[in-house]
Write an enzyme that holds these catalytic residues in place. Structure first.
Site, short mmCIF file in Angstrom:
data_model
loop_
_atom_site.label_atom_id
_atom_site.label_comp_id
_atom_site.label_asym_id
_atom_site.label_seq_id
_atom_site.Cartn_x
_atom_site.Cartn_y
_atom_site.Cartn_z
N ASP A 101 -10.85 -3.25 3.70
CA ASP A 101 -11.25 -2.20 2.77
C ASP A 101 -10.36 -2.15 1.54
O ASP A 101 -10.61 -1.36 0.62
CB ASP A 101 -11.29 -0.83 3.47
CG ASP A 101 -10.02 -0.50 4.23
OD1 ASP A 101 -9.14 -1.37 4.38
OD2 ASP A 101 -9.88 0.65 4.70
N ASP B 171 0.86 -1.17 0.00
CA ASP B 171 0.00 0.00 0.00
C ASP B 171 0.90 1.23 0.00
O ASP B 171 1.49 1.56 1.02
CB ASP B 171 -0.90 -0.05 1.24
CG ASP B 171 -1.81 1.16 1.36
OD1 ASP B 171 -1.73 2.06 0.50
OD2 ASP B 171 -2.59 1.21 2.32
#
Length: 262
Positions: free
Chosen positions: A250, A153
């Protein structure tokens, strides 16, 4: 074939409760890079540390319930290392690296600046340290032939195609001009490859959706999870996918299959 998958778990215990382990068993990745494990060393149970078929390695944040990265390996690595040798950011648990003979795979969790200016400035300081670290990898690649896959990420959407509402986010962390320019330099100046975009140039391909509103249902997302590679292994990438049939967090798992053997 070498299958590498990256996923921000938004809590490893939560992701396992939502069915991550059965999916792992059928997905059959060789390496799974994990971000935001949000668990301390003493709270890692055996089933989280070593799910069937895998050995886990972890880099925890000092702050309880915060950040942290990990990596699940089918085949033992020759070496596993953590951190950037950076006093400010290593306690946040942001880097873990596994080395084999000619390949290194890194799970990286770059800071978010969305909570305010203080964290945005910290994000810029991280990028200032991360850039030379990437340069050292590319130098090693050019001098020895070692290949690198940096999963994770990165908390930056690179181009307009990489988020649905780009016009509304031009002044928001994750799509600021300075962040995007830094990531452009990773590709254009430092020589790394955005493997997903090499294989898939379609719009509406996202890896993260806000929990607010109907972002997931309407696919109002961001592509902020990457597999960024040195050129040799990038050329061996054969297919890529974002798994959205189930939701473990998420973020969605990002997978690349490489014509490569460890």
């Amino acid at each position: 074939m070498l299958r590498i998958t990256s996923i921000n778990l938004n809590g490893i215990r939560s992701a396992f409760r939502k069915g991550l382990q059965p999916w792992m068993a059928t997905h059959d990745a060789d390496v799974l890079c994990l971000q935001e494990i949000k668990v301390s060393h003493e709270d890692l149970t055996d089933d989280l540390r070593h799910p069937p078929g895998y050995n886990g390695h972890f880099c925890h944040a000092t702050k309880k319930g915060y950040s942290g990265v990990g990596i699940y390996l089918k085949q033992p690595a020759e070496n596993v290392a953590t951190g950037l040798n950076c006093e400010e950011f290593d306690p946040e648990g942001r880097i873990i690296r596994a080395d084999w003979k000619t390949l290194s795979v890194i799970s990286a969790y770059l800071p978010s600046g969305s909570s305010g200016d203080e964290r945005q400035q910290a994000k810029y300081r991280f990028l200032d340290r991360f850039g030379p670290w990437l340069d050292a990898m590319m130098e090693e690649h050019r001098s020895t032939g070692r290949e690198f896959v940096i999963c994770g990420d990165w908390n930056i959407a690179h181009k307009e195609i990489d988020l649905k509402n780009w016009k509304g986010n031009l002044k928001n962390s994750g799509f600021l001009p300075e962040e995007r320019a830094w990531l452009t330099d990773v590709f254009d100046k430092r020589g790394f490859v955005d493997v997903f975009r090499q294989l898939d140039d379609r719009p509406d391909q996202y890896t993260w959706w806000s929990n607010r509103g109907q972002a997931w249902a309407k696919n109002v997302g961001w592509r902020i999870d990457y597999q960024i590679c040195t050129p040799g292994i990038a050329r061996s990438a054969r297919s890529t996918s974002i798994y959205k049939d189930e939701r473990f967090s998420d973020h969605a798992p990002l997978t690349v299959d490489y014509d490569w053997t460890l």
